[in-house]
Design a protein around this motif. Structure first.
Motif, mmCIF file in Angstrom:
data_model
loop_
_atom_site.group_PDB
_atom_site.id
_atom_site.type_symbol
_atom_site.label_atom_id
_atom_site.label_comp_id
_atom_site.label_asym_id
_atom_site.label_seq_id
_atom_site.Cartn_x
_atom_site.Cartn_y
_atom_site.Cartn_z
ATOM 1 N N ASN A 186 0.818 -1.212 0.000
ATOM 2 C CA ASN A 186 0.000 0.000 0.000
ATOM 3 C C ASN A 186 0.858 1.271 0.000
ATOM 4 N N PRO A 187 0.927 1.972 -1.132
ATOM 5 C CA PRO A 187 1.839 3.131 -1.210
ATOM 6 C C PRO A 187 1.502 4.257 -0.243
ATOM 7 N N THR A 188 0.227 4.397 0.123
ATOM 8 C CA THR A 188 -0.165 5.564 0.919
ATOM 9 C C THR A 188 0.332 5.519 2.361
ATOM 10 N N GLN A 189 0.815 4.360 2.810
ATOM 11 C CA GLN A 189 1.320 4.288 4.183
ATOM 12 C C GLN A 189 2.838 4.418 4.261
ATOM 13 N N PHE A 190 3.479 4.638 3.122
ATOM 14 C CA PHE A 190 4.927 4.833 3.097
ATOM 15 C C PHE A 190 5.235 6.324 3.021
ATOM 16 N N ASN A 191 5.930 6.832 4.021
ATOM 17 C CA ASN A 191 6.360 8.231 3.963
ATOM 18 C C ASN A 191 7.746 8.364 3.332
ATOM 19 N N ASP A 192 8.355 7.227 3.010
ATOM 20 C CA ASP A 192 9.685 7.206 2.404
ATOM 21 C C ASP A 192 9.603 6.423 1.095
ATOM 22 N N ALA A 193 9.748 7.111 -0.037
ATOM 23 C CA ALA A 193 9.635 6.472 -1.350
ATOM 24 C C ALA A 193 10.678 5.379 -1.539
ATOM 25 N N ASN A 194 11.853 5.553 -0.938
ATOM 26 C CA ASN A 194 12.919 4.564 -1.028
ATOM 27 C C ASN A 194 12.516 3.269 -0.317
ATOM 28 N N ASP A 195 11.858 3.420 0.830
ATOM 29 C CA ASP A 195 11.390 2.265 1.595
ATOM 30 C C ASP A 195 10.354 1.485 0.785
ATOM 31 N N LEU A 196 9.455 2.206 0.133
ATOM 32 C CA LEU A 196 8.442 1.563 -0.716
ATOM 33 C C LEU A 196 9.105 0.801 -1.864
ATOM 34 N N ALA A 197 10.064 1.434 -2.517
ATOM 35 C CA ALA A 197 10.727 0.817 -3.675
ATOM 36 C C ALA A 197 11.459 -0.467 -3.295
ATOM 37 N N LYS A 198 11.969 -0.511 -2.069
ATOM 38 C CA LYS A 198 12.769 -1.662 -1.646
ATOM 39 C C LYS A 198 11.966 -2.716 -0.884
ATOM 40 N N TYR A 199 10.663 -2.485 -0.720
ATOM 41 C CA TYR A 199 9.871 -3.464 0.031
ATOM 42 C C TYR A 199 9.905 -4.805 -0.703
ATOM 43 N N PRO A 200 10.217 -5.898 0.006
ATOM 44 C CA PRO A 200 10.399 -7.195 -0.665
ATOM 45 C C PRO A 200 9.113 -7.717 -1.291
ATOM 46 N N LYS A 201 9.253 -8.299 -2.483
ATOM 47 C CA LYS A 201 8.126 -8.926 -3.178
ATOM 48 C C LYS A 201 8.501 -10.376 -3.470
ATOM 49 N N THR A 202 7.714 -11.306 -2.916
ATOM 50 C CA THR A 202 8.064 -12.732 -2.984
ATOM 51 C C THR A 202 6.817 -13.549 -3.343
ATOM 52 N N TRP A 203 6.266 -13.314 -4.519
ATOM 53 C CA TRP A 203 4.971 -13.898 -4.885
ATOM 54 C C TRP A 203 4.969 -15.426 -4.819
ATOM 55 N N ASP A 204 5.977 -16.080 -5.374
ATOM 56 C CA ASP A 204 5.985 -17.556 -5.391
ATOM 57 C C ASP A 204 5.991 -18.120 -3.976
ATOM 58 N N GLN A 205 6.805 -17.523 -3.101
ATOM 59 C CA GLN A 205 6.854 -17.960 -1.707
ATOM 60 C C GLN A 205 5.519 -17.688 -1.013
ATOM 61 N N ASP A 206 4.933 -16.528 -1.296
ATOM 62 C CA ASP A 206 3.648 -16.183 -0.679
ATOM 63 C C ASP A 206 2.564 -17.175 -1.093
ATOM 64 N N LEU A 207 2.559 -17.546 -2.370
ATOM 65 C CA LEU A 207 1.560 -18.487 -2.877
ATOM 66 C C LEU A 207 1.722 -19.856 -2.221
ATOM 67 N N ALA A 208 2.964 -20.277 -2.035
ATOM 68 C CA ALA A 208 3.222 -21.562 -1.372
ATOM 69 C C ALA A 208 2.725 -21.540 0.068
ATOM 70 N N ILE A 209 2.968 -20.441 0.769
ATOM 71 C CA ILE A 209 2.506 -20.310 2.161
ATOM 72 C C ILE A 209 0.988 -20.313 2.214
ATOM 73 N N ALA A 210 0.365 -19.624 1.266
ATOM 74 C CA ALA A 210 -1.104 -19.610 1.210
ATOM 75 C C ALA A 210 -1.651 -21.021 1.007
ATOM 76 N N ASN A 211 -1.036 -21.766 0.097
ATOM 77 C CA ASN A 211 -1.458 -23.149 -0.168
ATOM 78 C C ASN A 211 -1.299 -24.027 1.063
ATOM 79 N N ASN A 212 -0.200 -23.841 1.776
ATOM 80 C CA ASN A 212 0.097 -24.676 2.939
ATOM 81 C C ASN A 212 -0.762 -24.339 4.152
#
Length: 251
Positions: free
Chosen positions: A56-82
């Protein structure tokens, strides 16, 4: 295969055909064992579980922090399945903010303390997106980790103030073996900083005062935003390099 619903319309359509209780776990992805605990509780206490993933971009007051937020879709999908997730809500900014954030939810007291004092606009973004998510998902219960205790308290207050028909369920903080509170941001710590990070938990649990804990962390090289006691809890936010870590414990 778990249905991945990418628009509010698709999510509401799915929800309209579901009978029984729905447990909801809102996240920004980069899931870990702490999120798994939320999903486990939701699964135990409800007929269905919805997981949302939206950075959610609106809760980041630091654009750099938003840009570097980790994105791990495959891992997230596996956790959801499990963890027995029934559906994943995975929207885009344009779908969540058709008004481009002209309308926002604001709390004027508790949100100005602690993280709110150091991250202007942060909790406006949090409360606004959570209100939207609740309206889209229509959960029976929503699960929030106590690591973000201020956030959880504000969400609970919003639900009560607006007579929303759902229960906010707090779930205790999940920690690594060395005491570090689990967080998606931990993956951004350098090996040296990861080794040092557990000092936060040690300081806030072993110090006799918030001031002593703050001094201990500063002396160890942390950039301390705050260590504060409010009620029966001690709250901390401190940076190691570019990574800002928060925690809290009962005192």
């Amino acid at each position: 295969m778990i249905p991945v619903l990418e628009t509010p319309f698709a999510m509401k359509e799915w929800r309209s055909h579901v009978k029984g209780s729905v447990g909801f776990v809102p996240t920004m992805g980069a899931l870990h064992a702490g999120h798994e605990e939320l999903l486990k509780r939701a699964r135990e206490e409800n007929d269905h579980v919805v997981l949302s993933i939206f950075v959610n971009p609106t809760q980041f007051n630091d654009a750099n922090d938003l840009a570097k937020y980790p994105k791990t879709w495959d891992q997230d999908l596996a956790i959801a399945n499990n963890n027995g997730v029934s559906a994943i809500f995975y929207p885009k900014y344009a779908d969540m903010y058709p008004d481009n954030y002209r309308y926002k939810m604001t709390e004027h007291e508790y949100s100005m303390l602690l993280d709110g004092a150091h991250r202007p606009g942060h909790f406006d973004g949090v409360l606004s997106v959570v209100m939207k998510l609740f309206n889209i998902v229509s959960p029976s219960r929503a699960y929030f980790g106590e690591k973000d205790f201020q956030q959880m308290t504000l969400v609970k207050g919003m639900v009560e103030s607006y007579f929303m028909n759902l229960e906010v369920v707090p779930v205790p903080t999940v920690r690594e073996v060395d005491g570090l509170a689990m967080s998606s941001r931990n993956t951004r710590l350098t090996p040296e900083h990861r080794q040092k990070a557990p000092a936060i938990y040690k300081a806030i649990t072993q110090s006799t005062s918030a001031e002593q804990a703050a001094k201990t962390l500063t002396d160890q090289g942390f950039d301390v935003d705050y260590v504060t006691d409010i009620g029966n809890r001690r709250y901390v936010a401190a940076k190691l390099g570019e990574v800002r870590l928060i925690d809290n414990v009962k005192i």
